[in-house]
Design a protein around this motif. Structure first.
Motif, PDB file in Angstrom:
ATOM      1  N   GLN A  11      24.429  24.920 -19.372  1.00 44.95           N
ATOM      2  CA  GLN A  11      23.448  24.242 -18.537  1.00 44.95           C
ATOM      3  C   GLN A  11      22.857  25.222 -17.548  1.00 44.95           C
ATOM      4  OE1 GLN A  11      24.479  21.412 -15.445  1.00 44.95           O
ATOM      5  NE2 GLN A  11      26.662  21.812 -15.840  1.00 44.95           N
ATOM      6  N   THR A  13      20.512  25.269 -13.950  1.00 44.37           N
ATOM      7  CA  THR A  13      20.077  24.425 -12.831  1.00 44.37           C
ATOM      8  C   THR A  13      19.036  25.112 -11.951  1.00 44.37           C
ATOM      9  OG1 THR A  13      21.862  25.222 -11.408  1.00 44.37           O
ATOM     10  CG2 THR A  13      22.326  23.274 -12.755  1.00 44.37           C
ATOM     11  N   ASP A  14      18.620  26.306 -12.338  1.00 41.15           N
ATOM     12  CA  ASP A  14      17.679  27.078 -11.513  1.00 41.15           C
ATOM     13  C   ASP A  14      16.799  27.913 -12.425  1.00 41.15           C
ATOM     14  OD1 ASP A  14      16.389  28.942  -9.850  1.00 41.15           O
ATOM     15  OD2 ASP A  14      18.111  29.108  -8.524  1.00 41.15           O
ATOM     16  N   LEU A  63      13.692  22.770 -12.188  1.00 38.17           N
ATOM     17  CA  LEU A  63      15.155  22.790 -12.263  1.00 38.17           C
ATOM     18  C   LEU A  63      15.753  22.883 -10.871  1.00 38.17           C
ATOM     19  CD1 LEU A  63      15.774  25.142 -15.325  1.00 38.17           C
ATOM     20  CD2 LEU A  63      15.876  22.634 -15.250  1.00 38.17           C
ATOM     21  N   HIS A  64      16.810  22.097 -10.658  1.00 39.93           N
ATOM     22  CA  HIS A  64      17.455  22.039  -9.353  1.00 39.93           C
ATOM     23  C   HIS A  64      18.862  21.486  -9.565  1.00 39.93           C
ATOM     24  CE1 HIS A  64      18.500  20.416  -5.398  1.00 39.93           C
ATOM     25  NE2 HIS A  64      17.628  21.268  -4.909  1.00 39.93           N
ATOM     26  N   PRO A  65      19.863  22.055  -8.935  1.00 40.66           N
ATOM     27  CA  PRO A  65      21.240  21.604  -9.170  1.00 40.66           C
ATOM     28  C   PRO A  65      21.468  20.105  -8.972  1.00 40.66           C
ATOM     29  CG  PRO A  65      21.239  23.585  -7.829  1.00 40.66           C
ATOM     30  CD  PRO A  65      19.808  23.163  -7.979  1.00 40.66           C
ATOM     31  N   GLN A  66      20.751  19.489  -8.066  1.00 39.93           N
ATOM     32  CA  GLN A  66      20.958  18.061  -7.796  1.00 39.93           C
ATOM     33  C   GLN A  66      19.983  17.140  -8.523  1.00 39.93           C
ATOM     34  OE1 GLN A  66      23.606  16.819  -6.241  1.00 39.93           O
ATOM     35  NE2 GLN A  66      24.257  18.959  -6.195  1.00 39.93           N
ATOM     36  N   SER A  68      17.606  18.276 -11.553  1.00 44.01           N
ATOM     37  CA  SER A  68      17.091  18.560 -12.892  1.00 44.01           C
ATOM     38  C   SER A  68      17.910  19.671 -13.540  1.00 44.01           C
ATOM     39  CB  SER A  68      15.622  18.974 -12.824  1.00 44.01           C
ATOM     40  OG  SER A  68      15.107  19.150 -14.122  1.00 44.01           O
ATOM     41  N   ARG A  69      18.401  19.376 -14.732  1.00 42.61           N
ATOM     42  CA  ARG A  69      19.238  20.334 -15.455  1.00 42.61           C
ATOM     43  C   ARG A  69      18.716  20.505 -16.873  1.00 42.61           C
ATOM     44  NH1 ARG A  69      25.136  20.012 -13.125  1.00 42.61           N
ATOM     45  NH2 ARG A  69      24.606  19.558 -10.963  1.00 42.61           N
ATOM     46  N   ASN A  86      17.106  14.585 -15.770  1.00 43.52           N
ATOM     47  CA  ASN A  86      16.478  14.487 -14.454  1.00 43.52           C
ATOM     48  C   ASN A  86      17.069  13.325 -13.674  1.00 43.52           C
ATOM     49  OD1 ASN A  86      14.372  16.555 -14.544  1.00 43.52           O
ATOM     50  ND2 ASN A  86      13.537  15.322 -16.196  1.00 43.52           N
ATOM     51  N   GLU A 128      29.400  15.592 -12.873  1.00 44.85           N
ATOM     52  CA  GLU A 128      28.818  16.517 -11.895  1.00 44.85           C
ATOM     53  C   GLU A 128      27.785  15.860 -10.993  1.00 44.85           C
ATOM     54  OE1 GLU A 128      27.570  20.224 -13.640  1.00 44.85           O
ATOM     55  OE2 GLU A 128      29.266  20.211 -15.037  1.00 44.85           O
ATOM     56  N   LEU A 129      26.916  15.042 -11.583  1.00 48.02           N
ATOM     57  CA  LEU A 129      25.870  14.399 -10.785  1.00 48.02           C
ATOM     58  C   LEU A 129      26.273  13.009 -10.304  1.00 48.02           C
ATOM     59  CD1 LEU A 129      22.727  15.494 -12.817  1.00 48.02           C
ATOM     60  CD2 LEU A 129      23.553  16.400 -10.632  1.00 48.02           C
TER      61      LEU A 129
END
Length: 181
Positions: A11, A13-14, A63-66, A68-69, A86, A128-129
């Motif tokens: 995965q 995330t950034d 993409l963002h850890p919290q 969008s992966r 998302n 994780e989310l």
């Protein structure tokens, strides 16, 4: 599927973690899927790099850890498929996620890649989310409802005739839910 043929899942995330090589592979996969009549976001094949690259870059930029992966699957170091998870940042709907763009490269289908991606996505969403449910919309008439049903999803509605692929080809948009995770 045997253990040695299981895809290697990762995965991201950034967007900074996406190498130029991976970006190129994502674009090439999306082009191949779309041009083989896959239901992955571009309804009118053929598509080419100029169509897909800007959309890919926009997707990667979100993409963002919290929120969008990107989850990728590799077989023998070749990108076999990918999917995006998302989460809406608004508290009212922050407990559920949306699945977008599940795709398996046409040359690597029937190897369990799509199923493996969806199982990993479910695990990430839950563990994780801390999401409680997942939603997706699928193109009717492709057998996708059966694929997702085998993975625990259920149809919760349809937008009849929502997708017009050609003057004589109008399809339902099938709304699906995975709950609980």
């Amino acid at each position: 599927m045997t253990d040695e043929s299981m895809p290697d899942l990762a995965q991201i995330t950034d967007a900074q973690a996406v190498t130029p090589e991976l970006r190129r592979q994502l674009i090439d996969c999306w082009i191949a899927v779309t041009n083989s009549a896959g239901a992955a976001g571009f309804p009118f094949p053929p598509v080419q790099d100029d169509d897909v690259a800007p959309v890919t870059d926009k997707l990667l930029g979100r993409l963002h850890p919290q929120h969008s992966r990107l989850i990728t699957a590799r077989l023998d170091d070749v990108l076999a498929g990918w999917v995006v998870l998302n989460r809406d940042p608004f508290q009212l709907v922050g407990h559920w996620g949306t699945v977008n763009h599940l795709q398996t490269h046409p040359e690597l289908r029937s190897r369990g890649v799509g199923s493996a991606l969806m199982r990993q996505l479910r695990k990430i969403a839950r563990d994780e989310l801390e999401l409680e449910q997942l939603h997706l919309a699928a193109r009717g008439g492709e057998g996708l409802e059966d694929f997702y049903s085998r993975l625990g999803w259920r149809e919760v509605g349809r937008w009849p005739g929502a997708l017009r692929l050609a003057p004589d080809d109008t399809r339902d948009e099938v709304l699906m839910l995975l709950d609980p995770l």
